[in-house]
Design an enzyme around this catalytic site. Structure first.
Site, mmCIF file in Angstrom:
data_model
loop_
_atom_site.group_PDB
_atom_site.id
_atom_site.type_symbol
_atom_site.label_atom_id
_atom_site.label_comp_id
_atom_site.label_asym_id
_atom_site.label_seq_id
_atom_site.Cartn_x
_atom_site.Cartn_y
_atom_site.Cartn_z
ATOM 1 N N ARG A 37 0.831 -1.219 0.000
ATOM 2 C CA ARG A 37 0.000 0.000 0.000
ATOM 3 C C ARG A 37 0.861 1.263 0.000
ATOM 4 O O ARG A 37 0.491 2.272 -0.594
ATOM 5 C CB ARG A 37 -0.967 0.008 1.185
ATOM 6 N N HIS A 40 2.077 1.499 -3.567
ATOM 7 C CA HIS A 40 0.918 1.845 -4.389
ATOM 8 C C HIS A 40 0.609 3.341 -4.295
ATOM 9 O O HIS A 40 0.312 3.991 -5.304
ATOM 10 C CB HIS A 40 -0.271 1.016 -3.890
#
Lengths: 208, 208
Positions: A37, A40
């Site tokens: 994450r 990302h």
């Protein structure tokens, strides 16, 4: 131009593309979720070798969130990025004082940043809570100073301030000296989306 | 631990540290301001060689802002990061529909992202306005499609979506084909703070 438009499909494909950048790092499945994450949110696989997760961080963060702890942020962009609906299912709220006129006055009178004044104002509320700092090194320095001077102990510090003045130093201090669990990124990189994405990674790990 | 606590001093010192990373790029003084704020927001000097500013972008953006144009964003984090008080001095507002329940329903029914549905909903309002996209490649693809199909022409597109699925492709399309001024970053990097910092760089250039 052909492109993917399905949100779930885009996220799944993103995680597939990120996965090879994590090979060789010997991460737990939960750590893979946090790393993924963060990468990302930045679009930058060069985060992989500079992320640092304290061995107790994910467990401590999830336990605190499950128990309904609040999250204290340095800036509104971090608050905006956190999934507050999911958090509210467990009773937690996200707090930020940077836009508070009283905090602005205190900061001005003391020649300090507003986010630093905000952390000083939170003080005791940080005990057992999660601190999420995505912008201001001064806020992270202040939290570490509060911990050093008092018995206040956050359950977890997500400390990823960004920039060239104090960011690397504050995160090194967090990594090397904090007596509480932390998640951080060494060096100058970081930012509000990284703090929010890290927080959300933990929130999404919770099971009702 | 000694550290700087004065906000103006921190910003000035940050810009000094960033400056050497811009040597050799042959930038105008206004471009230096935009580059510096993008690098400041990311903590990442490796943005320097991948930023692309259309020759008319800064002038067109500042003219539109001075005339009170609105800014249309893909996500709330971009709206949060824009200095709305300074913008309001010129009459502009910041618009974002991603949290709108009607947009969520449209997105769900069409299997598209909410930010893409939001841009489709804005459509004609984008004419003469500034578009600031910091998160969703699909939103940027949608804006480029609107421009391609209609006479709607934003004054400036700040297009810096982030990630591994469509971000690089949407920004390359913006850079290579858009018939309107743009500011972008090639590749996977980008994000809400980059979009907000770019927008704020223009807002701070305005003089009353």
């Amino acid at each position: 131009m052909e492109f993917m438009t399905d949100p779930a499909g885009i996220e799944a494909r993103s995680m597939e593309i990120i996965a090879p950048h994590l090979t060789g790092l010997q991460l737990s499945p939960a750590e893979v979720k946090v790393y993924s994450r963060m990468i990302h949110a930045s679009g930058d696989p060069e985060y992989a070798p500079i992320i640092r997760i304290h061995p107790e961080a994910i467990k401590a963060g999830c336990q605190a969130l499950s128990a309904g702890c609040n999250i204290y942020c340095d800036v509104e962009m971090v608050r905006t990025g956190i999934n507050k609906n999911r958090l509210a299912e467990y009773g937690g709220t996200v707090q930020c004082l940077i836009a508070d006129p009283e905090i602005a006055a205190i900061a001005q009178n003391n020649g300090i940043t507003r986010s630093m004044a905000a952390m000083r104002q939170f003080a005791g509320q940080l005990d057992g809570a999660i601190v999420a700092i995505g912008n201001a090194p001064t806020a992270l320095f202040e939290v570490l100073d509060i911990i050093n001077r008092t018995n206040i102990r956050p359950a977890l510090i997500i400390g990823v301030p960004v920039g060239f003045v104090g960011a690397a130093e504050s995160k090194a201090l967090l990594h090397e000296t904090a007596p509480v669990p932390y998640i951080t990124v060494l060096g100058n990189k970081g930012g509000s989306p990284i703090a929010a994405a890290t927080t959300n990674a933990l929130v999404y790990m919770l099971e009702k």
